[in-house]
Motif scaffolding. Sequence first.
Motif, mmCIF file in Angstrom:
data_model
loop_
_atom_site.group_PDB
_atom_site.id
_atom_site.type_symbol
_atom_site.label_atom_id
_atom_site.label_comp_id
_atom_site.label_asym_id
_atom_site.label_seq_id
_atom_site.Cartn_x
_atom_site.Cartn_y
_atom_site.Cartn_z
ATOM 1 N N SER A 17 -16.298 6.921 -15.501
ATOM 2 C CA SER A 17 -16.201 7.280 -16.914
ATOM 3 C C SER A 17 -16.563 6.075 -17.774
ATOM 4 O O SER A 17 -16.421 4.923 -17.339
ATOM 5 N N ILE A 18 -16.993 6.316 -19.011
ATOM 6 C CA ILE A 18 -17.507 5.214 -19.824
ATOM 7 C C ILE A 18 -16.424 4.530 -20.648
ATOM 8 O O ILE A 18 -16.675 4.023 -21.739
ATOM 9 N N THR A 19 -15.198 4.476 -20.133
ATOM 10 C CA THR A 19 -14.184 3.600 -20.700
ATOM 11 C C THR A 19 -14.603 2.155 -20.439
ATOM 12 O O THR A 19 -15.177 1.838 -19.398
ATOM 13 N N ASP A 20 -14.315 1.260 -21.370
ATOM 14 C CA ASP A 20 -14.868 -0.096 -21.294
ATOM 15 C C ASP A 20 -14.493 -0.810 -20.002
ATOM 16 O O ASP A 20 -15.331 -1.469 -19.380
ATOM 17 N N PHE A 21 -13.236 -0.677 -19.559
ATOM 18 C CA PHE A 21 -12.825 -1.408 -18.366
ATOM 19 C C PHE A 21 -13.494 -0.884 -17.099
ATOM 20 O O PHE A 21 -13.561 -1.597 -16.090
ATOM 21 N N SER A 22 -14.007 0.357 -17.139
ATOM 22 C CA SER A 22 -14.619 0.918 -15.938
ATOM 23 C C SER A 22 -15.909 0.199 -15.551
ATOM 24 O O SER A 22 -16.280 0.181 -14.372
ATOM 25 N N ARG A 23 -16.602 -0.413 -16.520
ATOM 26 C CA ARG A 23 -17.860 -1.097 -16.206
ATOM 27 C C ARG A 23 -17.655 -2.238 -15.218
ATOM 28 O O ARG A 23 -18.559 -2.599 -14.482
ATOM 29 N N HIS A 24 -16.449 -2.786 -15.177
ATOM 30 C CA HIS A 24 -16.176 -3.927 -14.311
ATOM 31 C C HIS A 24 -15.971 -3.518 -12.851
ATOM 32 O O HIS A 24 -15.831 -4.379 -11.981
ATOM 33 N N VAL A 25 -15.973 -2.216 -12.593
ATOM 34 C CA VAL A 25 -15.851 -1.713 -11.218
ATOM 35 C C VAL A 25 -17.206 -1.732 -10.498
ATOM 36 O O VAL A 25 -17.267 -1.760 -9.272
ATOM 37 N N PRO B 211 -8.965 -5.814 -25.599
ATOM 38 C CA PRO B 211 -9.937 -6.806 -25.131
ATOM 39 C C PRO B 211 -9.543 -7.382 -23.776
ATOM 40 O O PRO B 211 -8.370 -7.715 -23.541
ATOM 41 N N GLY B 212 -10.513 -7.485 -22.872
ATOM 42 C CA GLY B 212 -10.268 -8.074 -21.564
ATOM 43 C C GLY B 212 -9.554 -7.173 -20.580
ATOM 44 O O GLY B 212 -9.194 -7.613 -19.487
ATOM 45 N N GLU B 213 -9.374 -5.910 -20.935
ATOM 46 C CA GLU B 213 -8.663 -4.982 -20.063
ATOM 47 C C GLU B 213 -9.445 -4.744 -18.774
ATOM 48 O O GLU B 213 -10.669 -4.620 -18.784
ATOM 49 N N ARG B 214 -8.730 -4.703 -17.649
ATOM 50 C CA ARG B 214 -9.357 -4.491 -16.351
ATOM 51 C C ARG B 214 -8.533 -3.505 -15.525
ATOM 52 O O ARG B 214 -7.306 -3.426 -15.656
ATOM 53 N N LEU B 215 -9.238 -2.768 -14.667
ATOM 54 C CA LEU B 215 -8.587 -1.893 -13.706
ATOM 55 C C LEU B 215 -8.279 -2.720 -12.457
ATOM 56 O O LEU B 215 -9.202 -3.311 -11.876
ATOM 57 N N PRO B 216 -7.027 -2.815 -12.023
ATOM 58 C CA PRO B 216 -6.711 -3.626 -10.838
ATOM 59 C C PRO B 216 -7.489 -3.169 -9.611
ATOM 60 O O PRO B 216 -7.536 -1.979 -9.302
ATOM 61 N N ARG B 217 -8.114 -4.113 -8.908
ATOM 62 C CA ARG B 217 -8.961 -3.756 -7.766
ATOM 63 C C ARG B 217 -8.163 -3.040 -6.680
ATOM 64 O O ARG B 217 -8.691 -2.165 -5.993
ATOM 65 N N ALA C 79 -10.189 3.229 -1.964
ATOM 66 C CA ALA C 79 -10.633 4.602 -2.212
ATOM 67 C C ALA C 79 -12.145 4.676 -2.365
ATOM 68 O O ALA C 79 -12.797 5.547 -1.783
ATOM 69 N N VAL C 80 -12.734 3.765 -3.143
ATOM 70 C CA VAL C 80 -14.183 3.860 -3.359
ATOM 71 C C VAL C 80 -14.960 3.485 -2.100
ATOM 72 O O VAL C 80 -16.064 4.002 -1.865
ATOM 73 N N VAL D 290 -14.737 12.711 -3.895
ATOM 74 C CA VAL D 290 -15.054 12.134 -5.204
ATOM 75 C C VAL D 290 -13.896 11.254 -5.661
ATOM 76 O O VAL D 290 -12.734 11.698 -5.653
ATOM 77 N N VAL D 291 -14.205 10.031 -6.055
ATOM 78 C CA VAL D 291 -13.242 9.164 -6.740
ATOM 79 C C VAL D 291 -13.708 9.018 -8.183
ATOM 80 O O VAL D 291 -14.865 8.655 -8.436
ATOM 81 N N VAL D 292 -12.836 9.338 -9.129
ATOM 82 C CA VAL D 292 -13.148 9.257 -10.552
ATOM 83 C C VAL D 292 -12.462 8.020 -11.121
ATOM 84 O O VAL D 292 -11.253 7.830 -10.946
ATOM 85 N N ILE D 293 -13.247 7.185 -11.796
ATOM 86 C CA ILE D 293 -12.741 5.948 -12.380
ATOM 87 C C ILE D 293 -12.564 6.141 -13.882
ATOM 88 O O ILE D 293 -13.528 6.332 -14.627
#
Length: 331
Positions: free
Chosen positions: A139-147, A117-123, A129-130, A7-10
């Motif tokens: 998880s439903i943190t805003d930046f996670s949707r961009h994964v 605003p505009g926050e992203r998780l670095p690829r 891992a994914v 499991v990878v948790v974002i």
Amino acid sequence: MNIGHDVVVIGGTGVDTTAYVPALPLPYADTYAVPPVVDRIGNTGSGVALGCHALGLRVKLVDLIGDDPQGRFIRAHFAERGVDTGWALAPQGTRRSILLVGPDGRRTSLFDPRAAPGERLPRELYLDAVRGARHVHVSITDFSRHVYPDLRTGSVSTDLHDWDGENDHHRDFAYSSDLVFLSATALGPRRDEVMRDILGRGRARAVVCTEGAEGCRVLDADGFRGFPAAPLPGPVVDSNGAGDAFVSGVLYGLLSGRSLDDSIPLGAVAGAHACTSAGTHENPVGEPDLLLRAGEAGEPGRAEGPGRAGGPGRAGGPGRAGEPGEPVRLP
């Protein structure tokens, strides 16, 4: 080296400051004397990661946290427990919650998301891992949707918590995940309608809606069906983290090769355990206790749990280092 996580948790870590109060809602008063106020690990991603780790799954958690006391607290907590992590800096600081917990274990959460605003998780923090994981929980943190564009294949879950079926923040998560968890708290009579909408409009192959002491309701290609809550193993202390524990128990079951219907009772046992333990994610149920309470301790092919020897069709389980195994299979 990519070891092939189960499991990878974002996203979804934070720190909970818990105050045990004499009543909820709390009547106005200038001052209340309360038991010691405690800082603990919190938020939904923490709960799923720690719950799955306690059940013997290989877990990786990736998130943005601050260079602040709360961020250092989170790093130390996961390091002490041997959970694989990947961190990037959130300049605005670490997410926090103030939890007011009443005598019956119910809670009110005051959540500080520290969103930017505009926050992203670095690829580079999550991509390898994914790609090698059997399952990804977002998880439903805003930046996670961009994964999600990097999760077009494989098995993906999310937890919408108490979504009302209307808030646009949740829609990307609801329609982009294979397995969707949510709570009936804010749905009222629209519960079944919202579950059908998720299954019909998005990627989901199954939707699981929890209802506290009433158990949960599942919808997939076979239609609706209900499952009871598990008996509490002791007095209710704190309901914080019960939903995340439920998710971890269900994922454990699925990653052990069980069907969804056989995995739901394991989630119920994990959630019940969480209600009898102080704090949000301080004491997740372990694999032996989970199986014992679920009545599986002596069942062929399940007594050894995932990835252990023994049991027809289960010996490989979710796999360990160097053995990525198979992804979760849903109806």
